[in-house]
Each structure stands twice: as C-alpha cells, then as structure tokens.
Design a protein around this motif. Structure first.
Motif, PDB file in Angstrom:
ATOM      1  N   VAL A  12      -6.421   1.470   7.746  1.00  0.00           N
ATOM      2  CA  VAL A  12      -5.069   1.343   7.186  1.00  0.00           C
ATOM      3  C   VAL A  12      -4.016   1.009   8.244  1.00  0.00           C
ATOM      4  N   MET A  61       0.848  -1.178   0.000  1.00  0.00           N
ATOM      5  CA  MET A  61       0.000   0.000   0.000  1.00  0.00           C
ATOM      6  C   MET A  61       0.892   1.240   0.000  1.00  0.00           C
ATOM      7  N   ARG A  87      -4.197   8.284   1.123  1.00  0.00           N
ATOM      8  CA  ARG A  87      -4.285   7.095   0.290  1.00  0.00           C
ATOM      9  C   ARG A  87      -5.338   7.420  -0.757  1.00  0.00           C
ATOM     10  N   ARG A 115      -1.642  -1.308  10.584  1.00  0.00           N
ATOM     11  CA  ARG A 115      -0.837  -2.523  10.332  1.00  0.00           C
ATOM     12  C   ARG A 115      -0.399  -2.630   8.864  1.00  0.00           C
ATOM     13  N   GLN A 116      -0.201  -1.472   8.232  1.00  0.00           N
ATOM     14  CA  GLN A 116       0.278  -1.446   6.848  1.00  0.00           C
ATOM     15  C   GLN A 116       1.556  -0.618   6.715  1.00  0.00           C
TER      16      GLN A 116
END
Length: 184
Positions: free
Chosen positions: A111, A1, A66, A113-114
């Motif tokens: 979003v 990501m 994002r 833990r990315q």
C-alpha cells in the motif's frame, strides 16, 4: 484507496510488524531505549518491551487498516518517551517547548505510494491534540535521491509531512529536517 485509522492495540500493531518485528526486530523501540539495550534486544526482548507499553494501557500510536487488514503504523508519544532523540546531535530539541513526536512509520509495501503516510500524519495530529498536545514534531528523510529505499525511511519522508501541514523548524543535517505542526 480508503484507510481506517484506529488507536493501536497489540493485535493490530503486531500484525503490521510481522514476524520480524518491523526493521530487523526493532519493534519500534529504537528511540525509546539506549542504543546498546535496543540493539541487544533486537527481536524478542524489544517485542516484549513494546508489549509492556501496550499492556500498561498506554496507546503509543495508530494503526491503519484496509478492509480490516492492518497495513500501516505510526508511533506518536510525548517527546520525553523517546530519550534517544534528546541525545541525537541532529535531532536534539530545537527549544524547550513541550512537543509530541512522530518517531516511526511502517507501511506495508503493498500500500505504499497511496497517500497512507499523509493520512497517518493527519490522524496523528488529531490523536495528539485530543491528548493535550500543542505541537507535533517529526524527523523525516529529505533526500535528493529520487528513489530513497522506503525500508530505510522509518521516520517518514519530508514531502508527506509538508502535505500534512508541517513546516520545517530546524535542519542540522542535509537530509534530516525537524518539522512541526502547531495543533492549537
């Protein structure tokens, strides 16, 4: 990501904060105001206090996007902008070095833990360095609990700081290290 990290503006910041203003109406004023004033201002007063900072032209942090949606925030400023840190028994200054501080994070739960916290910390290092900072300091949670509630970790997690090149310089509490990264 992939995330696009930009200097914060009011629109992006307030989008990340949402209607509630982050953690129950704090609007990231926890470290900037005396405790009683901050608590009395939960909600609209804290929102307006942060709005005045933005309106002054000061950029108090970075916003992560994002696909053009604001999904993360990190507050960065000179340590002296956060007077409550100096009064904290656990987070008081380690020495007399002029440092900048990362005081708060807010990452949209969609979003987490990315790797966004690490991305924000790395961008914060560049942001602070470009403004003359030599040292960036943070006050993360380093809990032995395997699933520490993210909503209570507004100062970030120690592992993210380590991944972003910070090292521990003091620990006055089992779960609250003071971590630094030299920027020069």
């Amino acid at each position: 990501m992939s995330f696009d990290i930009r200097p914060a503006d009011w629109e992006g910041f307030s989008a990340v904060m949402g209607d509630k203003g982050g953690c129950g109406g704090c609007w990231c004023m926890l470290w900037r105001l005396p405790r009683k004033e901050m608590e009395a201002g939960m909600g609209a007063s804290n929102r307006e206090a942060m709005r005045r900072i933005f309106d002054s032209g000061h950029i108090p942090g970075l916003v992560a996007y994002r696909q053009d949606e604001a999904v993360g925030w990190i507050q960065i400023d000179r340590r002296m902008a956060f007077p409550r840190l100096a009064k904290s028994r656990i987070l008081k200054p380690v020495d007399d070095a002029e440092v900048w501080s990362v005081s708060c994070f807010l990452v949209d739960k969609r979003v987490r833990r990315q790797g966004l916290s690490v991305t924000l910390l790395r961008a914060a290092c560049d942001f602070a360095r470009e403004r003359g900072a030599r040292i960036l300091e943070g006050y993360p949670i380093d809990s032995p609990k395997p699933k520490y509630p993210a909503v209570y970790a507004w100062t970030g997690f120690a592992q993210a700081y380590r991944e972003a090149g910070f090292t521990e310089v003091a620990r006055r509490s089992e779960t609250r290290p003071i971590m630094r990264r030299v920027l020069v």
